[in-house]
Design a protein around this motif. Sequence first.
Motif, PDB file in Angstrom:
ATOM      1  N   ASP A  62       0.884  -1.118  -0.013  1.00 16.49           N
ATOM      2  CA  ASP A  62       0.132  -0.007   0.097  1.00 16.49           C
ATOM      3  C   ASP A  62       1.042   1.159  -0.059  1.00 16.49           C
ATOM      4  O   ASP A  62       1.646   1.573   0.949  1.00 16.49           O
ATOM      5  N   SER A  63       0.948   1.859  -1.398  1.00 17.97           N
ATOM      6  CA  SER A  63       1.912   2.834  -1.290  1.00 17.97           C
ATOM      7  C   SER A  63       1.846   4.192  -0.140  1.00 17.97           C
ATOM      8  O   SER A  63       2.504   5.117  -0.222  1.00 17.97           O
ATOM      9  N   SER A  64       0.510   4.238   0.344  1.00 18.04           N
ATOM     10  CA  SER A  64       0.076   5.582   1.201  1.00 18.04           C
ATOM     11  C   SER A  64       0.610   5.026   2.730  1.00 18.04           C
ATOM     12  O   SER A  64       0.572   6.017   3.351  1.00 18.04           O
ATOM     13  N   ASN A  88       5.413   5.488 -10.498  1.00 17.87           N
ATOM     14  CA  ASN A  88       4.439   5.869  -9.680  1.00 17.87           C
ATOM     15  C   ASN A  88       3.215   5.631 -10.394  1.00 17.87           C
ATOM     16  O   ASN A  88       2.850   6.761 -10.724  1.00 17.87           O
ATOM     17  N   ASN A  89       2.486   4.661 -10.327  1.00 21.09           N
ATOM     18  CA  ASN A  89       1.230   4.591 -10.903  1.00 21.09           C
ATOM     19  C   ASN A  89       0.091   4.544 -10.123  1.00 21.09           C
ATOM     20  O   ASN A  89      -1.066   4.672 -10.718  1.00 21.09           O
ATOM     21  N   ALA A  90       0.053   4.032  -8.891  1.00 17.75           N
ATOM     22  CA  ALA A  90      -0.998   3.601  -8.078  1.00 17.75           C
ATOM     23  C   ALA A  90      -2.060   5.031  -7.878  1.00 17.75           C
ATOM     24  O   ALA A  90      -1.249   5.944  -7.642  1.00 17.75           O
ATOM     25  N   GLY A  91      -3.197   4.651  -7.892  1.00 21.56           N
ATOM     26  CA  GLY A  91      -4.235   5.730  -7.973  1.00 21.56           C
ATOM     27  C   GLY A  91      -5.311   5.446  -7.730  1.00 21.56           C
ATOM     28  O   GLY A  91      -5.916   4.129  -8.281  1.00 21.56           O
ATOM     29  N   ASP A 105     -13.622  13.115   3.579  1.00 24.10           N
ATOM     30  CA  ASP A 105     -12.880  11.956   3.937  1.00 24.10           C
ATOM     31  C   ASP A 105     -12.495  11.180   2.921  1.00 24.10           C
ATOM     32  O   ASP A 105     -11.298  10.562   2.696  1.00 24.10           O
ATOM     33  N   GLN A 106     -13.347  11.152   1.836  1.00 23.54           N
ATOM     34  CA  GLN A 106     -13.023  10.278   0.675  1.00 23.54           C
ATOM     35  C   GLN A 106     -11.702  11.222  -0.112  1.00 23.54           C
ATOM     36  O   GLN A 106     -11.009  10.663  -0.706  1.00 23.54           O
ATOM     37  N   ALA A 107     -12.085  12.424  -0.154  1.00 20.37           N
ATOM     38  CA  ALA A 107     -11.200  13.153  -0.567  1.00 20.37           C
ATOM     39  C   ALA A 107      -9.608  12.923  -0.201  1.00 20.37           C
ATOM     40  O   ALA A 107      -8.592  13.112  -0.711  1.00 20.37           O
ATOM     41  N   ARG A 108      -9.649  13.127   1.232  1.00 13.40           N
ATOM     42  CA  ARG A 108      -8.467  12.918   1.898  1.00 13.40           C
ATOM     43  C   ARG A 108      -7.769  11.547   1.487  1.00 13.40           C
ATOM     44  O   ARG A 108      -6.617  11.315   1.302  1.00 13.40           O
ATOM     45  N   GLN A 109      -8.902  10.313   1.396  1.00 15.23           N
ATOM     46  CA  GLN A 109      -8.034   9.267   0.832  1.00 15.23           C
ATOM     47  C   GLN A 109      -7.420   9.177  -0.533  1.00 15.23           C
ATOM     48  O   GLN A 109      -6.677   8.705  -0.452  1.00 15.23           O
ATOM     49  N   VAL A 110      -8.358   9.941  -1.338  1.00 14.63           N
ATOM     50  CA  VAL A 110      -7.707  10.140  -2.824  1.00 14.63           C
ATOM     51  C   VAL A 110      -6.307  10.625  -2.670  1.00 14.63           C
ATOM     52  O   VAL A 110      -5.352  10.226  -3.237  1.00 14.63           O
ATOM     53  N   PHE A 111      -6.120  11.812  -1.832  1.00  9.67           N
ATOM     54  CA  PHE A 111      -4.830  12.409  -1.452  1.00  9.67           C
ATOM     55  C   PHE A 111      -3.922  11.529  -1.020  1.00  9.67           C
ATOM     56  O   PHE A 111      -2.628  11.605  -1.464  1.00  9.67           O
ATOM     57  N   ASP A 112      -4.328  10.877  -0.136  1.00 13.23           N
ATOM     58  CA  ASP A 112      -3.490   9.653   0.667  1.00 13.23           C
ATOM     59  C   ASP A 112      -2.835   8.970  -0.307  1.00 13.23           C
ATOM     60  O   ASP A 112      -1.471   8.489  -0.295  1.00 13.23           O
ATOM     61  N   VAL A 113      -3.363   8.352  -1.202  1.00  7.92           N
ATOM     62  CA  VAL A 113      -3.006   7.249  -2.270  1.00  7.92           C
ATOM     63  C   VAL A 113      -2.250   7.998  -3.427  1.00  7.92           C
ATOM     64  O   VAL A 113      -1.210   7.929  -3.826  1.00  7.92           O
ATOM     65  N   ASN A 114      -3.193   9.009  -4.320  1.00  5.95           N
ATOM     66  CA  ASN A 114      -2.662   9.668  -5.429  1.00  5.95           C
ATOM     67  C   ASN A 114      -1.457  10.570  -5.215  1.00  5.95           C
ATOM     68  O   ASN A 114      -0.371  10.559  -6.208  1.00  5.95           O
ATOM     69  N   PHE A 115      -1.299  11.379  -4.134  1.00  5.26           N
ATOM     70  CA  PHE A 115      -0.500  12.411  -3.970  1.00  5.26           C
ATOM     71  C   PHE A 115       0.449  12.007  -2.967  1.00  5.26           C
ATOM     72  O   PHE A 115       1.665  11.921  -3.195  1.00  5.26           O
ATOM     73  N   PHE A 116       0.121  11.806  -1.804  1.00  6.00           N
ATOM     74  CA  PHE A 116       1.070  11.592  -0.658  1.00  6.00           C
ATOM     75  C   PHE A 116       1.659  10.098  -0.789  1.00  6.00           C
ATOM     76  O   PHE A 116       2.709   9.861  -0.530  1.00  6.00           O
ATOM     77  N   GLY A 117       0.964   9.275  -1.347  1.00  7.95           N
ATOM     78  CA  GLY A 117       1.621   7.999  -1.802  1.00  7.95           C
ATOM     79  C   GLY A 117       2.749   8.004  -2.941  1.00  7.95           C
ATOM     80  O   GLY A 117       3.861   7.513  -2.479  1.00  7.95           O
ATOM     81  N   CYS A 121       6.709   7.418  -2.198  1.00 10.21           N
ATOM     82  CA  CYS A 121       7.603   6.668  -2.816  1.00 10.21           C
ATOM     83  C   CYS A 121       8.841   7.443  -3.590  1.00 10.21           C
ATOM     84  O   CYS A 121       9.953   6.871  -3.726  1.00 10.21           O
ATOM     85  N   VAL A 122       8.623   8.493  -3.670  1.00  6.84           N
ATOM     86  CA  VAL A 122       9.662   9.588  -4.436  1.00  6.84           C
ATOM     87  C   VAL A 122      10.733   9.659  -3.346  1.00  6.84           C
ATOM     88  O   VAL A 122      11.832   9.741  -3.622  1.00  6.84           O
ATOM     89  N   GLN A 123      10.341   9.736  -2.071  1.00  4.01           N
ATOM     90  CA  GLN A 123      11.289  10.079  -1.005  1.00  4.01           C
ATOM     91  C   GLN A 123      12.095   8.658  -0.807  1.00  4.01           C
ATOM     92  O   GLN A 123      13.380   8.848  -0.573  1.00  4.01           O
TER      93      GLN A 123
END
Length: 277
Positions: A62-64, A88-91, A105-117, A121-123
């Motif tokens: 789970d990349s998040s 980095n393709n997970a989204g 809450d759904q939007a935060r989950q999207v950010f947790d995977v798409n952006f912060f995840g 991985c970048v870090q």
Amino acid sequence: MDFNNKAVVITGGATGIGFSFAKLLGQEGAKVLITGRRLDRLEEAVAALKEEKVDANFLQCDSSKRDDVEKLAAHAWELYGQVDVLINNAGIGMPPAPTIDADLDQARQVFDVNFFGTWTCVQVFGKRFIEAGKPAAIFNVGSENCFFNAVPMSAGYIASKHAMLAMTNALREDTPDFLHIGLIIPGLVLSEMNDFTKNTGMPTDEFTAKAIEQMKDDQFYSVTHPYNMEHINTRYEEVRGAYDKFAPRHEGDDAHDVRSIIAKMMAAAQAQQSAEQ
């Protein structure tokens, strides 16, 4: 970039665009390690890749979750000795809703995977790449939604992709030249996420083949879907119109430009440091 005999890690690699990258890069001789959250889909994907004669492995991840990503990196380096490319393709998406009514809450989950995840991985991988000091690459899979609002009533998803554009641009500014950074821009492509389009998207392998050619050419943006420029131009013509009317260019207008100011400050600091040495 030559992908032959390169070790490539692909998050969200069990289906859709991620699976297509694994297949096509594997057919070019890459060794691929795909990740995802669904164990059954990963097993199915690797079995299908091996039928295509692709050197493929998987790890549930789970990349998040940073611990998962740290374990992924450790496993990849143990498996291959080194990693050459991270994609980095997970989204994920979220149910359509007007911005005012969207579930935050759904939007935060999207950010947790798409952006912060993606950023996690970048870090984790980026630090290993820089420490190794060898040519490597990080490709973040964005979206046409990086540039304009492509899908109505999808503010959370669109915002996550706008944020990825900003982060990826910052990444290429502050990493060494031997670490290539790229942003892959899918338009409407056939995938599980886009099944609502009823097969009107670009065939997945067609998209990834076009993207790979640009990745091999060391491009920052890997793009398809030419009509996107209509929407991009509409947005930026509106921006340009506002500036032309209310803040037109004039001599000395860089006096308050933040990048110009920072560049001058950095140059002065470097000059002082050189003088002290």
